[in-house]
Design a protein around this motif. Structure first.
Motif, PDB file in Angstrom:
ATOM      1  N   ARG A  53       0.822  -1.214   0.000  1.00 39.43           N
ATOM      2  CA  ARG A  53       0.000   0.000   0.000  1.00 39.43           C
ATOM      3  C   ARG A  53       0.852   1.259   0.000  1.00 39.43           C
ATOM      4  N   ALA A  54       1.936   1.249   0.749  1.00 41.38           N
ATOM      5  CA  ALA A  54       2.827   2.414   0.770  1.00 41.38           C
ATOM      6  C   ALA A  54       3.443   2.648  -0.605  1.00 41.38           C
ATOM      7  N   ARG A  71       0.650   3.906  -3.055  1.00 40.19           N
ATOM      8  CA  ARG A  71       0.309   5.319  -2.810  1.00 40.19           C
ATOM      9  C   ARG A  71       1.359   6.238  -3.419  1.00 40.19           C
ATOM     10  N   THR A  72       2.619   5.916  -3.183  1.00 31.73           N
ATOM     11  CA  THR A  72       3.698   6.744  -3.733  1.00 31.73           C
ATOM     12  C   THR A  72       3.658   6.747  -5.255  1.00 31.73           C
ATOM     13  N   HIS A 107       0.507   8.646  -6.604  1.00 34.83           N
ATOM     14  CA  HIS A 107       0.540  10.077  -6.290  1.00 34.83           C
ATOM     15  C   HIS A 107       1.603  10.822  -7.093  1.00 34.83           C
ATOM     16  N   ARG A 147       0.375   6.102 -12.352  1.00 37.43           N
ATOM     17  CA  ARG A 147      -1.012   6.529 -12.133  1.00 37.43           C
ATOM     18  C   ARG A 147      -1.897   6.026 -13.261  1.00 37.43           C
ATOM     19  N   ASP A 176      -9.260   2.938  -4.670  1.00 37.18           N
ATOM     20  CA  ASP A 176      -8.533   3.505  -3.529  1.00 37.18           C
ATOM     21  C   ASP A 176      -7.285   2.658  -3.260  1.00 37.18           C
ATOM     22  N   VAL A 177      -6.120   3.171  -3.682  1.00 34.82           N
ATOM     23  CA  VAL A 177      -4.886   2.383  -3.516  1.00 34.82           C
ATOM     24  C   VAL A 177      -4.510   2.211  -2.057  1.00 34.82           C
ATOM     25  N   ARG A 178      -5.125   2.989  -1.172  1.00 38.55           N
ATOM     26  CA  ARG A 178      -4.848   2.819   0.256  1.00 38.55           C
ATOM     27  C   ARG A 178      -5.415   1.498   0.770  1.00 38.55           C
ATOM     28  N   GLN A 179      -6.289   0.886  -0.008  1.00 44.83           N
ATOM     29  CA  GLN A 179      -6.896  -0.387   0.382  1.00 44.83           C
ATOM     30  C   GLN A 179      -6.498  -1.535  -0.542  1.00 44.83           C
ATOM     31  N   THR A 196       9.151   8.706  -9.115  1.00 42.74           N
ATOM     32  CA  THR A 196       8.322   9.393  -8.126  1.00 42.74           C
ATOM     33  C   THR A 196       9.040  10.580  -7.503  1.00 42.74           C
TER      34      THR A 196
END
Length: 470
Positions: A65-66, A69-70, A73, A79, A91-94, A120
């Protein structure tokens, strides 16, 4: 702490003069300070994940997930990959490990085409590396985080414990380097890293006689380096009839596969030593340690390993062969998410939630094939890293391969680049002959294409001599 981790990582790559000037000071520091708190935390987590699948699964999901997210973002390229595969509202946090299979497999060609859109962070804040192109393909330039070495050291040192190695042990390093800044030197002592570095090119019997004395003088118990170089070292030991006064305890191989005939030669020279090879990539996408002869278990805290067939479907049947695909967690500056390593293996045990995503494989067939040249006097020359890793060196060639049918002579078979000229090929030939220092001469052979094996692999050296005679 990140600044200290960057400094630790940068030391290894620093200019020789600077390294020599600060090494005595670093060597006086306690080992706990040399490695740092980040290293110690990773060592604890690696050990915990090995015995607790629940912890391993939770840590792997958090790392994924980390990274996601990076990537989403900060990288336009990634992306777009996530949006096409998972939908723009995902939702990439999940994100879960199972979601990865919905993303397309990432190739070197994709990353070359993406350029800095795949990063990134600005390229100037990262470390630029490149593969050597030693299978004959074009060298591949990529970027890694400046502070990643501390995390990587934790996995490497953990893998080496199988041979009894601890971080305060002294190693003898047999790799392909010459001593920078002093081309006529055969060895150097690196006090900050506890390494005795030995030149393996071309490594004559006289060189090995000297090396044995140097190793004895420091009572070194671990040999670290290319299996082909360690094997050659041991062949010379057998010819010389020499033994170490302090027995070697462990072999720490890197960069090449370790074959059974090499283990046999090494043990014949050194006795019943322990071997602790690991599998890794310059791109830092995957890491696996050997848990039994030729069986490797991947470390999911380092990167998530998948085995897929030629159509990209998961390989789930033990004994079936597939391609290794990796999603790396220890460097985020250029995310490698479902990256095609171009290596192959046979499945022993799939990675699942139940085992903490710890996939096991055997018979890893790497994209980078080891090999030897035979010099004009019948001496073996370790071929790993023989060509420079700088992509500019092979300007004018799109692919290349060495062919040898006669001692002391080899052919550079190559496919010219679109803008390649004969002068480029002649420059490369002359530079390699100069590096060979009279042991090899090269002839150029331009071809339209280079032949591959049944699995698309191409040997770095098409060696047609009977190596058993040399």
């Amino acid at each position: 702490m990140r600044l200290l981790d960057i400094a630790r990582s940068a030391y290894v790559k620093s200019p020789p003069g600077l390294r020599r000037s600060v090494a005595p000071l670093i060597s006086m520091m306690p080992l706990s300070m040399r490695y740092g708190a980040v290293y110690e935390r990773w060592r604890r987590d690696i050990a915990h994940a090995r015995i607790d699948p629940s912890f391993s699964t939770t840590a792997t999901t958090s790392a994924l997930r980390a990274l996601a997210r990076t990537a989403v973002h900060a990288s336009p390229f990634h992306r777009a990959r996530f949006a096409v595969a998972l939908g723009s509202s995902f939702d990439v946090r999940q994100v879960e490990v199972e979601d990865l299979a919905r993303l397309p497999i990432l190739t070197k060609g994709d990353l070359r085409a993406a350029g800095e859109a795949a990063l990134t962070r600005p390229a100037k804040s990262l470390v630029r590396n490149c593969t050597s192109g030693s299978n004959g393909e074009e060298p591949f330039a990529f970027y890694v985080d400046r502070d990643r070495s501390v995390r990587e050291f934790a996995f490497v040192n953990d893998a080496w414990t199988r041979a009894g190695y601890t971080r305060d042990e002294t190693r003898c390093v047999l790799k392909g380097f010459r001593m920078k800044g002093a081309e006529d030197r055969l060895f150097e002592w690196e006090p900050a890293l506890n390494e005795l570095r030995l030149c393996v090119f071309p490594m004559s019997e006289a060189d090995v006689a000297l090396y044995i004395d140097l190793i004895d003088a420091r009572q070194i118990r671990f040999l670290h380096g290319y299996p082909s170089a360690i094997e050659l070292f041991c062949r010379h030991m057998l010819t010389l009839g020499r033994r170490f006064r302090t027995p070697i305890r462990g072999i720490l191989p890197i960069s090449e596969p370790l074959y059974e005939h090499q283990r046999a030669t090494i043990r014949k020279a050194l006795g019943d030593v322990a071997f602790a090879p690991f599998y890794g990539l310059s791109e830092k996408a995957l890491f696996a340690r050997e848990v039994a002869d030729d069986i490797y278990e991947f470390e999911p805290l380092y990167g998530l390993a998948e085995l897929v067939d030629d159509d990209g479907a998961p390989v789930t049947e033990p004994g079936a062969e597939g391609r290794l695909v990796g999603t790396g967690f220890i460097t985020h500056g250029m995310p490698f998410i479902r990256y095609d390593t171009e290596d192959r293996a046979r499945l022993v045990e799939p990675g699942t939630r139940a085992n903490g995503w710890r996939m096991k494989v055997e018979a890893i067939s790497p994209r980078r094939k080891p090999g030897f040249f035979i010099g004009r006097t019948g001496n073996r020359i370790v071929a790993t890293n023989f060509p420079p890793q700088d992509p500019a060196f092979f300007r004018g060639m799109s692919e290349f391969q060495f062919v040898q049918s006669e001692p002391g002579k080899a052919v550079i078979r190559y496919v010219a680049a679109k803008d390649g000229a004969q002068a480029d090929a002649e420059r490369i030939r002359a530079a390699l002959e100069a590096k060979a220092d009279g042991h090899l001469t090269f002839k150029l052979e331009r071809v339209d294409c280079l032949a591959c094996g049944s699995q698309g692999k191409r040997a770095f050296i098409d060696q047609r001599l009977d190596l058993a005679r040399y």
